[in-house]
Every structure is written in C-alpha cells, then in structure tokens.
Design an enzyme around this catalytic site. Structure first.
Site, PDB file in Angstrom:
ATOM      1  N   HIS A   1      50.646   6.527  68.157  1.00 59.68           N
ATOM      2  CA  HIS A   1      51.328   5.999  66.977  1.00 59.68           C
ATOM      3  C   HIS A   1      52.822   5.901  67.276  1.00 59.68           C
ATOM      4  O   HIS A   1      53.305   6.384  68.300  1.00 59.68           O
ATOM      5  CB  HIS A   1      51.087   6.915  65.767  1.00 59.68           C
ATOM      6  CG  HIS A   1      51.541   8.326  65.962  1.00 59.68           C
ATOM      7  ND1 HIS A   1      50.688   9.377  66.158  1.00 59.68           N
ATOM      8  CD2 HIS A   1      52.791   8.841  66.025  1.00 59.68           C
ATOM      9  CE1 HIS A   1      51.380  10.480  66.322  1.00 59.68           C
ATOM     10  NE2 HIS A   1      52.665  10.193  66.257  1.00 59.68           N
TER      11      HIS A   1
HETATM   12  C1  T46 Z   1      53.920  12.978  66.672  1.00 59.43           C
HETATM   13  C2  T46 Z   1      53.274  13.679  67.805  1.00 59.43           C
HETATM   14  C3  T46 Z   1      54.227  14.034  68.904  1.00 59.43           C
HETATM   15  C4  T46 Z   1      50.488  17.799  58.966  1.00 59.43           C
HETATM   16  O1  T46 Z   1      49.815  18.103  57.958  1.00 59.43           O
HETATM   17  N1  T46 Z   1      51.806  18.149  59.049  1.00 59.43           N
HETATM   18  C5  T46 Z   1      52.569  17.861  60.127  1.00 59.43           C
HETATM   19  O2  T46 Z   1      53.773  18.201  60.140  1.00 59.43           O
HETATM   20  C6  T46 Z   1      51.966  17.177  61.228  1.00 59.43           C
HETATM   21  C7  T46 Z   1      52.784  16.839  62.473  1.00 59.43           C
HETATM   22  C8  T46 Z   1      50.637  16.846  61.146  1.00 59.43           C
HETATM   23  N2  T46 Z   1      49.918  17.152  60.029  1.00 59.43           N
HETATM   24  C9  T46 Z   1      48.483  16.800  59.975  1.00 59.43           C
HETATM   25  C10 T46 Z   1      48.167  15.324  59.983  1.00 59.43           C
HETATM   26  C11 T46 Z   1      46.805  15.282  60.633  1.00 59.43           C
HETATM   27  O3  T46 Z   1      45.814  15.494  59.663  1.00 59.43           O
HETATM   28  O4  T46 Z   1      47.866  17.336  61.168  1.00 59.43           O
HETATM   29  C12 T46 Z   1      46.806  16.492  61.587  1.00 59.43           C
HETATM   30  C13 T46 Z   1      46.989  16.105  63.066  1.00 59.43           C
HETATM   31  O5  T46 Z   1      48.116  15.200  63.177  1.00 59.43           O
HETATM   32  P1  T46 Z   1      48.137  13.992  64.226  1.00 59.43           P
HETATM   33  O6  T46 Z   1      46.769  13.484  64.436  1.00 59.43           O
HETATM   34  O7  T46 Z   1      49.190  13.028  63.785  1.00 59.43           O
HETATM   35  O8  T46 Z   1      48.621  14.792  65.543  1.00 59.43           O
HETATM   36  P2  T46 Z   1      49.167  14.190  66.925  1.00 59.43           P
HETATM   37  O9  T46 Z   1      49.193  15.326  67.877  1.00 59.43           O
HETATM   38  O10 T46 Z   1      48.435  12.952  67.310  1.00 59.43           O
HETATM   39  O11 T46 Z   1      50.682  13.745  66.582  1.00 59.43           O
HETATM   40  C14 T46 Z   1      51.659  14.716  66.318  1.00 59.43           C
HETATM   41  C15 T46 Z   1      52.485  14.332  65.084  1.00 59.43           C
HETATM   42  O12 T46 Z   1      51.629  14.108  63.962  1.00 59.43           O
HETATM   43  C16 T46 Z   1      53.291  13.062  65.321  1.00 59.43           C
HETATM   44  O13 T46 Z   1      54.258  12.896  64.293  1.00 59.43           O
HETATM   45  O14 T46 Z   1      54.860  12.221  66.858  1.00 59.43           O
HETATM   46  O15 T46 Z   1      52.523  14.861  67.435  1.00 59.43           O
END
Ligand code: T46
Length: 132
Positions: A50
């Site tokens: 993303h």
């Molecule tokens: C990014 C990369 C480097 C939350 O509830 N609060 C938070 O502060 C974050 C970061 C995530 N979440 C929830 C949202 C999803 O349900 O945690 C779950 C996993 O998030 P995501 O699939 O977006 O995780 P990554 O590792 O793909 O991405 C993360 C960050 O979300 C993103 O902003 O830049 O790490």
C-alpha cells in the site's frame, strides 16, 4: 545514491552496550504521534502493499533484518534494514512492500498520525492513477 531517505541515528555505545534515541522532528524530519511494531513474522509472507495519502513514517529494524521494496511510481528500489541505528523514511505516495523477514525481525515504525484506514491506498492501480 538512493532516491529514498535512509537516516543514520546516533548510537551511544559503551561497555554496557548501545543506546539509540529517536527524537520527534529532530532525529527524523517530522513529528510522530504513533508507534507500532511488527514481529513474529513469516519470512515467506510479505506485508505492506500500500501507500499512504498523508502519513509520514520512519521504519527501523530494532532486531534482525528485513527488506522494503519502495516505489514512488518512477523509481523502484529495495532497501535493506539490518541496523538498529539506521531507518527509512516512508513518505506519502510511496508504495511499500516489506519482505524477507529474519526470524528475529522486529520492525518498529514511528508514524506522523494516528491510525486511519482512509489514509491507505491499497490498490496499486489507484496509486498509479493518483500520482499522475
Ligand atoms: C505501513 C507498514 C509499514 C491498527 O489497528 N492500528 C495501527 O496503528 C496499524 C499500523 C494497524 N492496525 C490494524 C489494521 C489491520 O487490521 O492492524 C492490522 C494489520 O495492518 P496492515 O495489514 O496494514 O499491516 P502491514 O504490516 O501490511 O502495514 C503496516 C502499517 O499498517 C502501514 O501503515 O506503512 O506497516
């Protein structure tokens, strides 16, 4: 010379070990409101895929290592994070994918804003449209 902004942090080392401090707007070029970290990662399961509309982030591997594929629509580069005293700025409209996590990887991220799913661009086609 990299297109993307890797920052060396000041490591304070002595006989007891090392200490690294990250100061908002001082060590990194923005104020942060949120910290999160990802760990217990599967080497074969990449994350990210993303970009953000406004969020600025700073990512540092405080343990182990991983790679981040960065893409601003013009330049694609893979950045290795393998040093707790060095991190990468992930700016708005920079598509990123994290992969090749070591078993001991802990990726700490400092973010300029609280969590907001509306700030995410999760479709690569939409990302390419938006940066035109
Ligand atoms: C990014 C990369 C480097 C939350 O509830 N609060 C938070 O502060 C974050 C970061 C995530 N979440 C929830 C949202 C999803 O349900 O945690 C779950 C996993 O998030 P995501 O699939 O977006 O995780 P990554 O590792 O793909 O991405 C993360 C960050 O979300 C993103 O902003 O830049 O790490």
């Amino acid at each position: 010379m990299s297109t993307f902004n890797k920052i060396q942090l000041n490591k304070i080392g002595d006989l007891r070990g090392n200490l690294v401090a990250i100061e908002s707007k001082n060590s990194i070029p923005f104020e942060f409101k949120r910290a999160y970290y990802i760990y217990s990662l599967d080497e074969k399961t990449p994350r990210g895929f993303h970009a953000h509309r406004e969020l600025k982030q700073f990512a540092v591997c405080v343990s182990g290592q991983c790679k981040i594929k960065m893409d601003n629509g013009k330049v694609k580069e893979t950045v290795l994070l393998d040093n707790p005293a060095e991190g990468l700025v992930i700016g708005p409209f920079e598509w990123h994918e994290m992969f090749d996590f070591s078993h001991d990887c802990v990726l700490l991220v400092l973010a300029s804003e609280h969590y907001d799913e509306k700030d995410y661009i999760r479709s690569y086609d939409e990302f390419l449209e938006l940066i035109k």
